[in-house]
Motif scaffolding. Structure first.
Motif, PDB file in Angstrom:
ATOM      1  N   HIS A 279       1.073  -3.538  11.652  1.00  0.00           N
ATOM      2  CA  HIS A 279       0.955  -4.028  10.297  1.00  0.00           C
ATOM      3  C   HIS A 279       1.147  -2.738   9.627  1.00  0.00           C
ATOM      4  O   HIS A 279       0.338  -2.086   9.052  1.00  0.00           O
TER       5      HIS A 279
ATOM      6  N   VAL B  58       0.756  -1.164  -0.018  1.00  0.00           N
ATOM      7  CA  VAL B  58       0.115   0.026   0.011  1.00  0.00           C
ATOM      8  C   VAL B  58       0.927   1.126  -0.174  1.00  0.00           C
ATOM      9  O   VAL B  58       0.636   2.260  -0.739  1.00  0.00           O
TER      10      VAL B  58
ATOM     11  N   PRO C   7     -15.194  -1.231  12.233  1.00  0.00           N
ATOM     12  CA  PRO C   7     -16.329  -1.962  11.600  1.00  0.00           C
ATOM     13  C   PRO C   7     -17.412  -2.409  12.906  1.00  0.00           C
ATOM     14  O   PRO C   7     -18.395  -2.695  12.606  1.00  0.00           O
TER      15      PRO C   7
ATOM     16  N   ASP D 273      -4.814   4.078   6.177  1.00  0.00           N
ATOM     17  CA  ASP D 273      -5.523   5.351   6.354  1.00  0.00           C
ATOM     18  C   ASP D 273      -5.481   6.000   4.768  1.00  0.00           C
ATOM     19  O   ASP D 273      -5.501   7.206   4.717  1.00  0.00           O
ATOM     20  N   ARG D 274      -5.251   5.086   3.801  1.00  0.00           N
ATOM     21  CA  ARG D 274      -5.516   5.811   2.266  1.00  0.00           C
ATOM     22  C   ARG D 274      -6.552   5.363   1.707  1.00  0.00           C
ATOM     23  O   ARG D 274      -6.828   5.336   0.350  1.00  0.00           O
TER      24      ARG D 274
ATOM     25  N   ASP E  50       4.188  -1.236   6.497  1.00  0.00           N
ATOM     26  CA  ASP E  50       4.962  -1.628   5.458  1.00  0.00           C
ATOM     27  C   ASP E  50       6.054  -0.495   5.589  1.00  0.00           C
ATOM     28  O   ASP E  50       7.062  -0.600   4.828  1.00  0.00           O
TER      29      ASP E  50
ATOM     30  N   VAL F 128       0.218   7.197  10.204  1.00  0.00           N
ATOM     31  CA  VAL F 128       1.469   6.628   9.475  1.00  0.00           C
ATOM     32  C   VAL F 128       1.732   7.204   8.306  1.00  0.00           C
ATOM     33  O   VAL F 128       2.816   7.303   7.975  1.00  0.00           O
ATOM     34  N   ASN F 129       0.556   7.128   7.480  1.00  0.00           N
ATOM     35  CA  ASN F 129       0.902   7.755   5.983  1.00  0.00           C
ATOM     36  C   ASN F 129       1.393   9.059   6.072  1.00  0.00           C
ATOM     37  O   ASN F 129       1.941   9.389   5.114  1.00  0.00           O
TER      38      ASN F 129
ATOM     39  N   ASP G 134     -10.359  -0.215  14.033  1.00  0.00           N
ATOM     40  CA  ASP G 134     -10.636   0.137  12.488  1.00  0.00           C
ATOM     41  C   ASP G 134     -12.058   0.472  12.068  1.00  0.00           C
ATOM     42  O   ASP G 134     -12.495   0.986  11.002  1.00  0.00           O
TER      43      ASP G 134
ATOM     44  N   PHE H  93      -8.895  -3.456   5.522  1.00  0.00           N
ATOM     45  CA  PHE H  93      -9.176  -3.298   6.986  1.00  0.00           C
ATOM     46  C   PHE H  93      -8.761  -1.853   7.834  1.00  0.00           C
ATOM     47  O   PHE H  93      -9.276  -1.398   8.543  1.00  0.00           O
ATOM     48  N   HIS H  94      -7.357  -1.775   7.392  1.00  0.00           N
ATOM     49  CA  HIS H  94      -6.689  -0.558   8.050  1.00  0.00           C
ATOM     50  C   HIS H  94      -5.881   0.065   7.284  1.00  0.00           C
ATOM     51  O   HIS H  94      -4.543  -0.187   7.381  1.00  0.00           O
TER      52      HIS H  94
END
Lengths: 217, 217
Positions: free
Chosen positions: B120, A39, B178, A122-123, B122, B39-40, B176, A119-120
DNA sequence: CTTTTATTGTGACGACGTCAAGATTGTTGA
DNA sequence: TCAACAATCTTGACGTCGTCACAATAAAAG
Protein backbone atom coordinates in the motif's frame (compact mmCIF):
# COMPACT_ATOMS: atom_id res chain seq x y z
CA UNK A 1 -23.00 16.64 9.16
CA UNK A 2 -21.03 19.72 10.17
CA UNK A 3 -22.78 22.60 8.47
CA UNK A 4 -25.46 23.20 11.08
CA UNK A 5 -23.09 22.61 13.94
CA UNK A 6 -20.63 25.04 12.42
CA UNK A 7 -23.31 27.70 12.17
CA UNK A 8 -24.16 27.19 15.81
CA UNK A 9 -20.56 27.37 16.89
CA UNK A 10 -20.05 30.53 14.95
CA UNK A 11 -22.47 32.11 17.36
CA UNK A 12 -21.90 30.34 20.64
CA UNK A 13 -18.14 29.80 20.51
CA UNK A 14 -16.01 32.74 21.62
CA UNK A 15 -14.33 32.88 18.17
CA UNK A 16 -10.88 32.75 19.72
CA UNK A 17 -8.89 34.43 16.96
CA UNK A 18 -8.85 36.15 13.63
CA UNK A 19 -10.11 33.77 11.04
CA UNK A 20 -12.88 31.97 12.85
CA UNK A 21 -11.25 28.72 13.82
CA UNK A 22 -8.65 28.21 11.21
CA UNK A 23 -7.37 25.05 12.86
CA UNK A 24 -10.57 23.20 12.17
CA UNK A 25 -10.93 24.57 8.67
CA UNK A 26 -7.40 23.47 7.91
CA UNK A 27 -7.98 19.99 9.27
CA UNK A 28 -11.09 19.58 7.15
CA UNK A 29 -9.39 20.95 4.07
CA UNK A 30 -6.51 18.57 4.71
CA UNK A 31 -8.82 15.58 4.95
CA UNK A 32 -10.52 16.53 1.69
CA UNK A 33 -7.21 17.10 -0.02
CA UNK A 34 -5.82 13.78 1.16
CA UNK A 35 -8.91 12.05 -0.16
CA UNK A 36 -8.40 13.67 -3.54
CA UNK A 37 -4.68 13.40 -4.05
CA UNK A 38 -3.63 10.56 -1.78
CA UNK A 39 -1.40 10.87 1.24
CA UNK A 40 1.59 11.24 -0.98
CA UNK A 41 0.15 13.98 -3.16
CA UNK A 42 -0.84 16.02 -0.15
CA UNK A 43 0.77 19.43 0.15
CA UNK A 44 0.67 21.96 2.95
CA UNK A 45 0.70 24.84 0.53
CA UNK A 46 -2.23 23.53 -1.47
CA UNK A 47 -4.09 22.97 1.76
CA UNK A 48 -3.46 26.57 2.78
CA UNK A 49 -4.54 27.73 -0.66
CA UNK A 50 -7.90 26.00 -0.28
CA UNK A 51 -8.42 27.47 3.14
CA UNK A 52 -7.65 30.89 1.69
CA UNK A 53 -4.70 31.62 3.95
CA UNK A 54 -0.99 32.14 3.55
CA UNK A 55 1.21 29.16 2.80
CA UNK A 56 2.75 29.14 6.23
CA UNK A 57 -0.48 29.37 8.20
CA UNK A 58 -0.85 25.60 8.71
CA UNK A 59 2.57 25.53 10.29
CA UNK A 60 1.46 27.90 13.02
CA UNK A 61 -1.34 25.58 14.08
CA UNK A 62 0.13 22.15 13.48
CA UNK A 63 3.87 22.65 13.40
CA UNK A 64 4.54 20.71 10.25
CA UNK A 65 2.89 18.44 7.73
CA UNK A 66 3.09 15.49 10.09
CA UNK A 67 1.25 17.41 12.76
CA UNK A 68 -1.63 18.23 10.44
CA UNK A 69 -1.91 14.72 9.02
CA UNK A 70 -1.81 13.34 12.55
CA UNK A 71 -4.86 15.42 13.34
CA UNK A 72 -6.60 14.10 10.24
CA UNK A 73 -5.79 10.52 11.26
CA UNK A 74 -7.02 11.10 14.81
CA UNK A 75 -10.32 12.41 13.49
CA UNK A 76 -10.52 9.30 11.36
CA UNK A 77 -10.27 7.10 14.44
CA UNK A 78 -12.97 9.07 16.18
CA UNK A 79 -15.21 8.56 13.16
CA UNK A 80 -14.38 4.86 13.13
CA UNK A 81 -15.17 4.53 16.83
CA UNK A 82 -18.56 6.14 16.29
CA UNK A 83 -19.32 3.92 13.32
CA UNK A 84 -18.40 0.75 15.19
CA UNK A 85 -20.39 1.75 18.25
CA UNK A 86 -23.52 2.44 16.23
CA UNK A 87 -23.11 -0.84 14.34
CA UNK A 88 -23.12 -2.82 17.59
CA UNK A 89 -25.87 -1.10 19.47
CA UNK A 90 -29.10 -3.02 19.90
CA UNK A 91 -27.62 -6.45 19.34
CA UNK A 92 -26.03 -9.12 21.48
CA UNK A 93 -24.07 -12.33 21.20
CA UNK A 94 -21.99 -13.40 18.23
CA UNK A 95 -23.86 -11.23 15.72
CA UNK A 96 -22.35 -8.19 17.41
CA UNK A 97 -18.91 -9.21 16.23
CA UNK A 98 -20.12 -9.97 12.72
CA UNK A 99 -21.82 -6.60 12.45
CA UNK A 100 -18.82 -4.78 13.81
CA UNK A 101 -16.53 -6.51 11.34
CA UNK A 102 -18.84 -5.68 8.49
CA UNK A 103 -18.88 -2.05 9.53
CA UNK A 104 -15.12 -2.02 9.92
CA UNK A 105 -14.66 -3.22 6.35
CA UNK A 106 -17.32 -0.82 5.08
CA UNK A 107 -15.59 2.10 6.76
CA UNK A 108 -12.30 1.13 5.16
CA UNK A 109 -13.84 0.80 1.71
CA UNK A 110 -15.78 4.05 2.02
CA UNK A 111 -12.76 6.11 3.02
CA UNK A 112 -9.80 4.04 1.91
CA UNK A 113 -7.19 6.77 1.83
CA UNK A 114 -8.01 8.11 5.27
CA UNK A 115 -8.05 4.53 6.51
CA UNK A 116 -4.57 4.00 5.13
CA UNK A 117 -3.42 7.23 6.70
CA UNK A 118 -4.75 6.11 10.06
CA UNK A 119 -2.90 2.82 10.10
CA UNK A 120 0.24 3.03 8.08
CA UNK A 121 1.57 6.33 6.98
CA UNK A 122 4.99 7.55 7.94
CA UNK A 123 3.53 11.03 7.86
CA UNK A 124 1.60 10.73 11.11
CA UNK A 125 3.04 10.88 14.59
CA UNK A 126 1.77 7.75 16.31
CA UNK A 127 3.12 8.92 19.64
CA UNK A 128 0.75 11.87 19.72
CA UNK A 129 -1.54 11.63 22.77
CA UNK A 130 -4.56 12.79 20.83
CA UNK A 131 -3.94 10.22 18.12
CA UNK A 132 -3.50 7.44 20.65
CA UNK A 133 -6.60 8.35 22.59
CA UNK A 134 -8.65 8.32 19.40
CA UNK A 135 -7.23 4.93 18.46
CA UNK A 136 -8.01 3.49 21.87
CA UNK A 137 -11.58 4.67 21.57
CA UNK A 138 -12.03 2.63 18.40
CA UNK A 139 -10.14 -0.29 19.90
CA UNK A 140 -12.48 -0.35 22.88
CA UNK A 141 -15.42 -1.07 20.57
CA UNK A 142 -13.59 -4.09 19.21
CA UNK A 143 -12.80 -5.38 22.69
CA UNK A 144 -16.42 -5.13 23.70
CA UNK A 145 -17.60 -6.98 20.61
CA UNK A 146 -15.17 -9.86 21.06
CA UNK A 147 -16.10 -10.26 24.72
CA UNK A 148 -19.77 -10.17 23.80
CA UNK A 149 -19.33 -12.73 21.04
CA UNK A 150 -17.64 -15.14 23.41
CA UNK A 151 -20.07 -14.49 26.21
CA UNK A 152 -17.31 -13.46 28.54
CA UNK A 153 -16.87 -10.32 30.62
CA UNK A 154 -13.41 -9.66 29.18
CA UNK A 155 -11.96 -10.35 25.77
CA UNK A 156 -9.41 -13.13 25.33
CA UNK A 157 -6.22 -11.55 24.02
CA UNK A 158 -5.56 -14.17 21.36
CA UNK A 159 -9.13 -14.10 20.12
CA UNK A 160 -9.00 -10.34 20.04
CA UNK A 161 -5.85 -10.23 17.94
CA UNK A 162 -7.23 -12.84 15.58
CA UNK A 163 -10.52 -11.06 15.13
CA UNK A 164 -8.88 -7.74 14.49
CA UNK A 165 -6.31 -9.24 12.15
CA UNK A 166 -8.98 -10.94 10.07
CA UNK A 167 -11.16 -7.92 9.52
CA UNK A 168 -8.22 -5.58 9.16
CA UNK A 169 -6.48 -7.82 6.67
CA UNK A 170 -9.65 -8.15 4.65
CA UNK A 171 -10.05 -4.39 4.61
CA UNK A 172 -6.45 -3.89 3.56
CA UNK A 173 -6.52 -6.45 0.78
CA UNK A 174 -9.76 -5.05 -0.59
CA UNK A 175 -8.44 -1.52 -0.51
CA UNK A 176 -5.08 -2.31 -2.01
CA UNK A 177 -6.59 -4.31 -4.80
CA UNK A 178 -5.09 -7.78 -4.89
CA UNK A 179 -8.36 -9.42 -3.93
CA UNK A 180 -10.92 -7.43 -5.85
CA UNK A 181 -11.74 -8.77 -9.31
CA UNK A 182 -11.33 -6.33 -12.17
CA UNK A 183 -14.18 -3.96 -13.00
CA UNK A 184 -16.75 -3.59 -10.26
CA UNK A 185 -16.87 -0.73 -7.91
CA UNK A 186 -15.38 -1.00 -4.50
CA UNK A 187 -18.38 -0.36 -2.32
CA UNK A 188 -20.65 -2.89 -3.94
CA UNK A 189 -18.93 -6.05 -5.07
CA UNK A 190 -15.84 -5.83 -2.94
CA UNK A 191 -17.68 -5.67 0.35
CA UNK A 192 -19.46 -8.91 -0.47
CA UNK A 193 -16.11 -10.64 -0.72
CA UNK A 194 -15.69 -10.00 2.99
CA UNK A 195 -18.73 -12.06 3.96
CA UNK A 196 -17.03 -15.43 3.92
CA UNK A 197 -14.08 -14.07 5.84
CA UNK A 198 -16.31 -12.56 8.50
CA UNK A 199 -18.20 -15.82 8.88
CA UNK A 200 -15.00 -17.76 9.35
CA UNK A 201 -13.67 -15.19 11.74
CA UNK A 202 -16.74 -15.38 13.97
CA UNK A 203 -16.65 -19.15 13.67
CA UNK A 204 -13.09 -19.35 14.94
CA UNK A 205 -13.58 -16.72 17.64
CA UNK A 206 -16.56 -18.55 19.10
CA UNK A 207 -15.54 -22.18 18.48
CA UNK A 208 -11.78 -22.36 18.81
CA UNK A 209 -10.70 -23.03 22.35
CA UNK A 210 -7.02 -23.86 22.29
CA UNK A 211 -7.57 -27.58 21.73
CA UNK A 212 -4.09 -28.45 20.62
CA UNK A 213 -3.79 -31.60 18.53
CA UNK A 214 -6.66 -33.19 20.43
CA UNK A 215 -9.12 -33.36 17.60
CA UNK A 216 -10.35 -36.82 18.53
CA UNK A 217 -11.17 -35.86 22.13
CA UNK B 1 23.64 -13.41 -2.04
CA UNK B 2 24.37 -11.22 -5.04
CA UNK B 3 28.14 -10.65 -4.84
CA UNK B 4 29.23 -13.84 -6.54
CA UNK B 5 26.44 -13.66 -9.07
CA UNK B 6 27.40 -10.11 -9.85
CA UNK B 7 30.99 -11.17 -10.48
CA UNK B 8 29.77 -13.82 -12.87
CA UNK B 9 27.51 -11.47 -14.71
CA UNK B 10 30.29 -9.01 -15.11
CA UNK B 11 31.96 -11.61 -17.28
CA UNK B 12 29.15 -13.44 -19.01
CA UNK B 13 26.69 -10.60 -19.52
CA UNK B 14 27.36 -8.39 -22.54
CA UNK B 15 27.70 -5.36 -20.26
CA UNK B 16 25.10 -3.43 -22.21
CA UNK B 17 26.15 0.09 -21.30
CA UNK B 18 28.57 2.38 -19.58
CA UNK B 19 28.33 1.87 -15.89
CA UNK B 20 28.05 -1.86 -15.57
CA UNK B 21 24.38 -2.31 -14.93
CA UNK B 22 23.28 0.91 -13.35
CA UNK B 23 19.66 -0.14 -13.33
CA UNK B 24 20.31 -2.90 -10.84
CA UNK B 25 22.63 -0.81 -8.71
CA UNK B 26 19.98 1.89 -8.55
CA UNK B 27 17.27 -0.57 -7.57
CA UNK B 28 19.40 -1.94 -4.77
CA UNK B 29 20.37 1.50 -3.56
CA UNK B 30 16.70 2.48 -3.64
CA UNK B 31 15.70 -0.52 -1.54
CA UNK B 32 18.38 0.30 1.03
CA UNK B 33 17.40 3.94 1.09
CA UNK B 34 13.73 3.12 1.54
CA UNK B 35 14.60 0.85 4.42
CA UNK B 36 16.54 3.64 6.07
CA UNK B 37 14.32 6.62 5.52
CA UNK B 38 10.89 5.13 4.94
CA UNK B 39 8.93 5.34 1.72
CA UNK B 40 8.12 8.94 2.39
CA UNK B 41 11.69 10.02 3.10
CA UNK B 42 12.93 8.43 -0.09
CA UNK B 43 14.49 10.75 -2.63
CA UNK B 44 15.62 10.11 -6.18
CA UNK B 45 18.51 12.50 -5.83
CA UNK B 46 19.82 10.87 -2.68
CA UNK B 47 19.51 7.52 -4.38
CA UNK B 48 21.56 8.77 -7.32
CA UNK B 49 24.10 10.24 -4.91
CA UNK B 50 24.63 6.85 -3.27
CA UNK B 51 25.04 5.15 -6.62
CA UNK B 52 27.59 7.81 -7.55
CA UNK B 53 25.76 9.05 -10.61
CA UNK B 54 24.10 12.26 -11.71
CA UNK B 55 20.81 13.25 -10.15
CA UNK B 56 18.86 12.54 -13.29
CA UNK B 57 20.31 9.10 -13.97
CA UNK B 58 17.50 7.21 -12.19
CA UNK B 59 15.03 8.97 -14.42
CA UNK B 60 16.67 7.59 -17.53
CA UNK B 61 16.21 4.01 -16.34
CA UNK B 62 12.94 4.16 -14.46
CA UNK B 63 11.15 7.22 -15.74
CA UNK B 64 10.25 8.69 -12.40
CA UNK B 65 10.25 7.94 -8.71
CA UNK B 66 7.18 5.73 -9.07
CA UNK B 67 8.94 3.62 -11.67
CA UNK B 68 11.90 2.99 -9.42
CA UNK B 69 9.83 2.22 -6.34
CA UNK B 70 7.68 -0.10 -8.44
CA UNK B 71 10.80 -2.07 -9.27
CA UNK B 72 11.72 -2.22 -5.60
CA UNK B 73 8.25 -3.48 -4.74
CA UNK B 74 8.33 -6.09 -7.50
CA UNK B 75 11.63 -7.39 -6.18
CA UNK B 76 10.04 -7.58 -2.77
CA UNK B 77 7.30 -9.83 -4.11
CA UNK B 78 9.85 -12.09 -5.76
CA UNK B 79 11.65 -12.37 -2.42
CA UNK B 80 8.39 -13.11 -0.68
CA UNK B 81 7.49 -15.80 -3.20
CA UNK B 82 10.85 -17.48 -2.64
CA UNK B 83 10.47 -17.30 1.13
CA UNK B 84 6.99 -18.79 1.06
CA UNK B 85 8.01 -21.56 -1.31
CA UNK B 86 10.92 -22.60 0.85
CA UNK B 87 8.76 -22.52 3.97
CA UNK B 88 6.31 -24.97 2.45
CA UNK B 89 8.65 -27.45 0.84
CA UNK B 90 8.94 -30.83 2.48
CA UNK B 91 5.63 -30.70 4.33
CA UNK B 92 2.05 -31.62 3.59
CA UNK B 93 -1.44 -31.18 4.94
CA UNK B 94 -2.60 -28.43 7.23
CA UNK B 95 0.89 -27.69 8.62
CA UNK B 96 1.82 -26.30 5.23
CA UNK B 97 -0.60 -23.45 5.69
CA UNK B 98 0.57 -22.78 9.24
CA UNK B 99 4.19 -22.67 8.16
CA UNK B 100 3.43 -20.43 5.21
CA UNK B 101 1.52 -18.03 7.43
CA UNK B 102 4.35 -17.96 9.93
CA UNK B 103 6.81 -17.18 7.18
CA UNK B 104 4.54 -14.53 5.76
CA UNK B 105 4.43 -12.72 9.08
CA UNK B 106 8.15 -13.16 9.59
CA UNK B 107 8.86 -11.66 6.21
CA UNK B 108 6.70 -8.66 7.02
CA UNK B 109 8.37 -8.12 10.39
CA UNK B 110 11.85 -8.55 8.97
CA UNK B 111 11.38 -6.01 6.20
CA UNK B 112 8.41 -3.95 7.30
CA UNK B 113 9.00 -0.90 5.15
CA UNK B 114 9.48 -2.85 1.95
CA UNK B 115 6.41 -4.89 2.88
CA UNK B 116 4.40 -1.72 3.25
CA UNK B 117 5.73 -0.45 -0.06
CA UNK B 118 4.65 -3.70 -1.73
CA UNK B 119 1.08 -3.54 -0.55
CA UNK B 120 0.00 0.00 0.00
CA UNK B 121 2.06 2.83 -1.28
CA UNK B 122 0.70 5.38 -3.69
CA UNK B 123 4.22 5.60 -5.06
CA UNK B 124 4.15 2.30 -6.90
CA UNK B 125 2.39 1.59 -10.16
CA UNK B 126 0.25 -1.47 -9.49
CA UNK B 127 -0.62 -1.78 -13.15
CA UNK B 128 2.96 -2.52 -14.07
CA UNK B 129 3.19 -5.99 -15.68
CA UNK B 130 6.41 -6.79 -13.90
CA UNK B 131 4.90 -5.85 -10.57
CA UNK B 132 1.79 -7.89 -11.21
CA UNK B 133 3.72 -10.94 -12.31
CA UNK B 134 5.82 -10.81 -9.17
CA UNK B 135 2.72 -10.49 -7.04
CA UNK B 136 1.06 -13.43 -8.74
CA UNK B 137 4.12 -15.55 -8.10
CA UNK B 138 3.76 -14.97 -4.36
CA UNK B 139 0.01 -15.42 -4.54
CA UNK B 140 0.45 -18.80 -6.19
CA UNK B 141 2.27 -20.07 -3.11
CA UNK B 142 -0.67 -19.08 -0.98
CA UNK B 143 -3.14 -20.80 -3.27
CA UNK B 144 -1.14 -24.01 -3.14
CA UNK B 145 -0.96 -23.95 0.63
CA UNK B 146 -4.69 -23.42 1.11
CA UNK B 147 -5.54 -26.22 -1.31
CA UNK B 148 -3.08 -28.49 0.44
CA UNK B 149 -4.45 -27.65 3.87
CA UNK B 150 -7.96 -28.52 2.78
CA UNK B 151 -6.90 -31.63 0.93
CA UNK B 152 -8.39 -30.36 -2.29
CA UNK B 153 -6.88 -29.97 -5.73
CA UNK B 154 -7.93 -26.34 -5.97
CA UNK B 155 -8.31 -23.68 -3.31
CA UNK B 156 -11.76 -22.54 -2.24
CA UNK B 157 -12.02 -18.82 -2.99
CA UNK B 158 -13.61 -17.87 0.33
CA UNK B 159 -11.13 -19.90 2.33
CA UNK B 160 -8.32 -18.35 0.36
CA UNK B 161 -9.46 -14.81 1.03
CA UNK B 162 -9.94 -15.55 4.68
CA UNK B 163 -6.53 -17.17 5.08
CA UNK B 164 -4.77 -14.34 3.34
CA UNK B 165 -6.71 -11.70 5.24
CA UNK B 166 -5.84 -13.26 8.58
CA UNK B 167 -2.11 -13.50 8.04
CA UNK B 168 -1.94 -10.20 6.22
CA UNK B 169 -3.91 -8.38 8.89
CA UNK B 170 -1.74 -9.83 11.58
CA UNK B 171 1.37 -8.72 9.74
CA UNK B 172 -0.03 -5.24 9.24
CA UNK B 173 -1.11 -4.76 12.83
CA UNK B 174 2.23 -5.98 14.13
CA UNK B 175 4.13 -3.70 11.79
CA UNK B 176 2.03 -0.65 12.42
CA UNK B 177 2.20 -1.04 16.14
CA UNK B 178 -1.28 -1.14 17.60
CA UNK B 179 -0.92 -4.76 18.70
CA UNK B 180 2.62 -4.95 19.93
CA UNK B 181 3.12 -4.23 23.62
CA UNK B 182 5.57 -1.48 24.45
CA UNK B 183 9.26 -2.33 24.71
CA UNK B 184 10.25 -5.57 23.07
CA UNK B 185 11.78 -5.88 19.67
CA UNK B 186 9.66 -6.68 16.70
CA UNK B 187 11.26 -9.85 15.52
CA UNK B 188 11.14 -11.65 18.85
CA UNK B 189 8.08 -10.93 20.91
CA UNK B 190 5.84 -9.63 18.19
CA UNK B 191 6.05 -12.73 16.03
CA UNK B 192 4.86 -14.85 18.95
CA UNK B 193 1.69 -12.83 19.07
CA UNK B 194 0.84 -14.25 15.68
CA UNK B 195 0.74 -17.83 16.90
CA UNK B 196 -2.81 -17.78 18.22
CA UNK B 197 -4.02 -16.05 15.09
CA UNK B 198 -2.38 -18.61 12.84
CA UNK B 199 -3.87 -21.47 14.84
CA UNK B 200 -7.33 -20.00 14.55
CA UNK B 201 -6.86 -19.31 10.87
CA UNK B 202 -5.89 -22.89 10.13
CA UNK B 203 -8.72 -24.07 12.35
CA UNK B 204 -11.31 -22.11 10.39
CA UNK B 205 -9.82 -22.95 6.99
CA UNK B 206 -9.93 -26.66 7.69
CA UNK B 207 -13.10 -26.92 9.81
CA UNK B 208 -15.49 -24.29 8.52
CA UNK B 209 -17.66 -25.58 5.72
CA UNK B 210 -20.38 -23.06 5.09
CA UNK B 211 -22.74 -24.53 7.71
CA UNK B 212 -25.08 -21.62 7.99
CA UNK B 213 -26.97 -21.38 11.27
CA UNK B 214 -27.05 -25.17 11.57
CA UNK B 215 -24.92 -25.50 14.65
CA UNK B 216 -27.01 -28.27 16.14
CA UNK B 217 -26.67 -30.51 13.07
C1' DC C 1 36.35 5.34 -39.65
C1' DT C 2 32.01 7.31 -39.69
C1' DT C 3 27.27 7.15 -38.35
C1' DT C 4 23.86 5.76 -35.32
C1' DT C 5 22.14 4.46 -30.95
C1' DA C 6 22.28 3.84 -25.97
C1' DT C 7 23.67 5.67 -21.81
C1' DT C 8 24.97 9.41 -18.60
C1' DG C 9 25.77 14.43 -17.16
C1' DT C 10 24.43 19.64 -16.86
C1' DG C 11 21.51 23.08 -16.11
C1' DA C 12 17.16 25.01 -15.43
C1' DC C 13 12.29 25.32 -13.81
C1' DG C 14 8.54 25.38 -10.66
C1' DA C 15 6.74 23.38 -6.29
C1' DC C 16 7.54 22.05 -1.86
C1' DG C 17 8.43 22.42 3.66
C1' DT C 18 10.23 25.23 6.95
C1' DC C 19 11.95 29.18 9.29
C1' DA C 20 12.62 34.17 10.65
C1' DA C 21 10.78 38.54 10.77
C1' DG C 22 7.19 41.74 10.28
C1' DA C 23 2.24 43.06 10.13
C1' DT C 24 -2.38 42.75 12.02
C1' DT C 25 -5.87 41.84 15.18
C1' DG C 26 -7.88 40.69 19.78
C1' DT C 27 -7.25 40.99 24.89
C1' DT C 28 -6.06 42.83 29.14
C1' DG C 29 -5.39 46.06 32.82
C1' DA C 30 -5.37 50.67 34.38
C1' DT D 1 -10.07 55.26 26.52
C1' DC D 2 -5.91 53.68 25.54
C1' DA D 3 -1.55 51.61 25.73
C1' DA D 4 0.98 47.26 26.36
C1' DC D 5 0.82 42.60 25.36
C1' DA D 6 -0.14 38.18 23.24
C1' DA D 7 -2.15 35.55 19.66
C1' DT D 8 -2.74 35.09 14.86
C1' DC D 9 -1.55 35.61 10.13
C1' DT D 10 1.53 37.29 5.97
C1' DT D 11 5.78 38.06 3.51
C1' DG D 12 9.95 36.65 2.02
C1' DA D 13 13.75 33.70 1.82
C1' DC D 14 16.45 29.24 1.80
C1' DG D 15 17.62 24.66 0.46
C1' DT D 16 15.76 20.38 -1.54
C1' DC D 17 13.02 17.98 -4.48
C1' DG D 18 11.22 15.76 -9.28
C1' DT D 19 11.29 16.43 -13.90
C1' DC D 20 12.54 18.02 -18.35
C1' DA D 21 15.39 19.65 -22.45
C1' DC D 22 19.71 19.34 -24.11
C1' DA D 23 24.61 18.35 -24.32
C1' DA D 24 28.28 14.97 -23.78
C1' DT D 25 30.12 10.49 -24.07
C1' DA D 26 30.79 5.73 -25.12
C1' DA D 27 29.33 1.59 -27.47
C1' DA D 28 27.58 -0.65 -31.79
C1' DA D 29 26.81 -0.96 -36.51
C1' DG D 30 27.89 -0.17 -41.17
Amino acid sequence: MSETIEAQERVTAPRPYHHGDLARVLAEAAAALVRETGVNGFSLRECARRAGVAHSAPGHHYGDVTGLLTEVAARGFLDLARALASACSGTSGAPVLARLARRYVDFALTDPIIFGLMFHSDRVNRGSPRFQRAGEEAFAQLVRAVAEARGQPTADADALRFAWASMHGMAMLLIDGPLVPAGGNRRGGAADLATGTIERMVFAVTRFDGQRKSRSG
